[in-house]
Design a protein around this motif. Structure first.
Motif, PDB file in Angstrom:
ATOM      1  N   PHE A   1      -2.854  -1.704  -2.741  1.00  0.00           N
ATOM      2  CA  PHE A   1      -2.728  -2.180  -4.114  1.00  0.00           C
ATOM      3  C   PHE A   1      -3.163  -3.643  -4.251  1.00  0.00           C
ATOM      4  N   CYS A   2      -2.523  -4.496  -3.466  1.00  0.00           N
ATOM      5  CA  CYS A   2      -2.740  -5.926  -3.631  1.00  0.00           C
ATOM      6  C   CYS A   2      -2.062  -6.685  -2.495  1.00  0.00           C
TER       7      CYS A   2
ATOM      8  N   CYS B   1       0.827  -1.217   0.000  1.00  0.00           N
ATOM      9  CA  CYS B   1       0.000   0.000   0.000  1.00  0.00           C
ATOM     10  C   CYS B   1       0.857   1.261   0.000  1.00  0.00           C
TER      11      CYS B   1
ATOM     12  N   LEU C   1      -6.077  -8.690  -5.817  1.00  0.00           N
ATOM     13  CA  LEU C   1      -6.164  -7.240  -5.972  1.00  0.00           C
ATOM     14  C   LEU C   1      -6.983  -6.663  -4.829  1.00  0.00           C
TER      15      LEU C   1
ATOM     16  N   ASN D   1      -3.399  -1.158 -10.206  1.00  0.00           N
ATOM     17  CA  ASN D   1      -3.052  -2.201  -9.238  1.00  0.00           C
ATOM     18  C   ASN D   1      -2.664  -3.519  -9.913  1.00  0.00           C
TER      19      ASN D   1
END
Length: 551
Positions: free
Chosen positions: A511-512, A306, A346, A332
């Protein structure tokens, strides 16, 4: 021999998990490639089953770590799970929580009961001794907690402890600052219990000479090379009470800093268990690969990759529209593809589907889907039609450096110039604590099984002198967070209210979460891995024909 494939569910409801020794490592997707010739392998490695009348050969396991631990002190600051593997093999907390978000199981602590909303009584076993033979009593538990508090490095674990006092020779009373969800579990699951006598006798506060209650003791340590633990021959606990904790006789941690060399170490038999195999090398060890006799575990990482935005008024990112613009300009999927080879989850909010309070409805949220034109539109609304420049910090993590470079390239398309600065850990922590030094930084976040705990550790103003970790001051958000954290008012609705506020205002953007992997020889039958991060070799199950004897 034909390869076998055994798969288990990798995503699980963390709150429902209860520890059992037989299933300690079985929550991940597992691919097992068996040796073509087990007999030949056994003969080459050395027979481990003793003939009748002889003593069985002792077991040794070699484990890869990607850096030197630097210190073995019980209350040193470390977020590296490899270091925690070493620490929690030497030392023990009051209770274990061996599954992510799971229940507490006895360790030094025998039992606990809740007295009122914020007060608990803990009873410890009355026969605990450390490796030097010092008995552990309630006085030592109080001393351990007070030392942890005074260290200033254990805030995440003891920050909510307002008082701990002796109530009997083997009982203590623990008072907490609030009745927030998860606070008690975190307070008793991490703090190593040591004897005051051993601490007072230590010339270096146990940095290089640790004395714990754990099943293993330090045998040797060559900085930058290896660290060896051997069985604590005077270990206090009976396996009939606790389950096996000394399943192997010798544990050797081998430092391997180059990712490519980790694969080589497995292939040549130098290590038996590796945390850090490159995803691009995993095919060697999976079904159909050229390296047989290994098992790989795939699991969703609890860590979310993140970006934290500086919400202090001195930063351009103090404006929510600017933060939203940056989020729309980040793809992302590009990060997941480039960092984790597309393998992972994701983010659709600042949470992760492993967390017990994660809600199914969150999976379908429209979470700043990549849209460069929308990003430009928001920048114009924020008064920056010609674009902006932001200062982006990262630590020395190779992945975080790459993420920063991906963000830099993506944001350029939206007229956002990104100046990247990389710092080693100590300097990074210093600079992200100063709102004048950055506009955003790349990091990763996780916490003890609940979304609200992740949010608390980053966003609870009570922990950061009236602002969040990234300098946001917002009374509305703080009230929402406190409501969701309070055990009396915690509910799916109050948790979702915090999630909705975070999504709209994005002080933090996730983001993931990538998949992670362990690789080990397949005669390690059931590795005990706590929360998918800390490996307990002594609590794992080994085949009778384990291939490595003590060197």
């Amino acid at each position: 021999m034909k390869s076998k494939v055994k798969r288990a569910l990798s995503l699980f409801l963390a709150a429902s998990m209860v520890f059992s020794m037989s299933a300690c490592g079985g929550t991940s997707s597992e691919t097992k490639a068996e040796s073509k010739d087990t007999a030949a392998t056994t003969a080459a490695a050395g027979e481990t089953t003793a003939p009748s009348g002889e003593v069985a050969a002792t077991k040794q396991i070699n484990i890869e770590i990607n850096g030197d631990p630097n210190t073995l002190a019980p209350y040193a600051s470390s977020n590296n799970p490899r270091n925690r593997t070493i620490i929690y093999t030497i030392y023990e907390p009051l209770f274990h929580r061996l599954k992510f978000g799971g229940e507490l199981t006895p360790c030094v602590g025998k039992s606990w009961k809740q007295i009122d909303a914020t007060t608990y009584e803990v009873e410890i076993y009355d026969y605990v001794k450390d490796s030097a033979g010092n008995p552990i009593t309630a006085d030592d538990v109080v001393f351990s907690y007070q030392t942890a508090i005074d260290s200033g490095t254990q805030t995440g674990y003891v920050g909510s402890v307002t008082e701990i006092k002796k109530t009997g020779d083997y009982t203590v009373q623990l008072s907490l600052a609030s009745e927030q969800v998860g606070v008690f579990s975190d307070s008793v699951n991490f703090v190593p219990i040591i004897s005051k006598a051993a601490w007072d006798a230590s010339p270096d506060e146990m940095i290089a000479n640790p004395v714990g209650t754990g099943p293993y003791v330090l045998d040797s340590w060559t900085a930058g090379s290896s660290l060896t633990l051997v069985k604590n021959e005077n270990y206090w606990q009976d396996s009939a009470v606790s389950g096996e904790r000394q399943a192997v006789d010798k544990v050797v941690f081998k430092e391997i800093t180059e990712a490519a060399q980790i694969t080589v170490a497995l292939e040549t038999g130098d290590v038996d268990f590796a945390y850090d195999v490159q995803s691009s090398d995993l095919f060697h060890f999976k079904e159909g690969g050229d390296d047989e006799g290994f098992t790989t575990y795939q699991f969703l990482n609890i860590l979310m990759q993140c970006i934290f935005f500086n919400c202090d008024e001195s930063s351009v990112c103090a404006d929510p529209k600017v933060r939203q613009a940056i989020c729309y300009a980040i793809d992302n999927q590009a990060i997941l593809s480039n960092i984790f080879n597309g393998e992972g989850e994701l983010s659709t909010t600042f949470s992760n589907s492993l967390y017990a309070d994660y809600q199914d409805s969150w999976k379908n949220l429209d979470y700043y889907s990549y849209n460069v034109e929308k990003a430009k539109e928001l920048l114009t609304e924020a008064g920056h039609p010609d674009g902006i420049t932001i200062r982006l910090l990262t630590n020395s993590s190779a992945d975080h450096k790459r993420i920063a470079e991906i963000i830099q390239a993506l944001l350029a398309e939206a007229n956002i110039k990104v100046d990247i600065t990389n710092y080693e850990a100590a300097l990074f922590n210093t600079y992200v604590s100063d709102p004048k030094e950055f506009d955003a930084y790349v990091t990763q976040k996780a916490a003890g099984g609940l979304s609200v705990l992740v949010w608390k550790l980053s966003m609870d103003a009570r922990m950061f002198n009236g602002v969040t970790k990234n300098f946001l001051k917002n009374d509305e958000f703080q009230k929402l967070l406190e409501t969701a954290l309070d055990a009396a008012t915690n509910s799916p609705e109050t948790v979702d209210a915090v999630r909705a506020w975070l999504d709209e205002n994005v002080p933090i953007y996730a983001f993931c979460s990538g998949y992670k992997y362990y690789v080990h020889t397949d005669d390690l039958l059931t590795p005990c891995v706590s929360g998918e991060t800390v490996f307990y070799p002594g609590m794992s199950e080994f085949a009778d024909t384990w291939h490595r004897t003590v060197e």
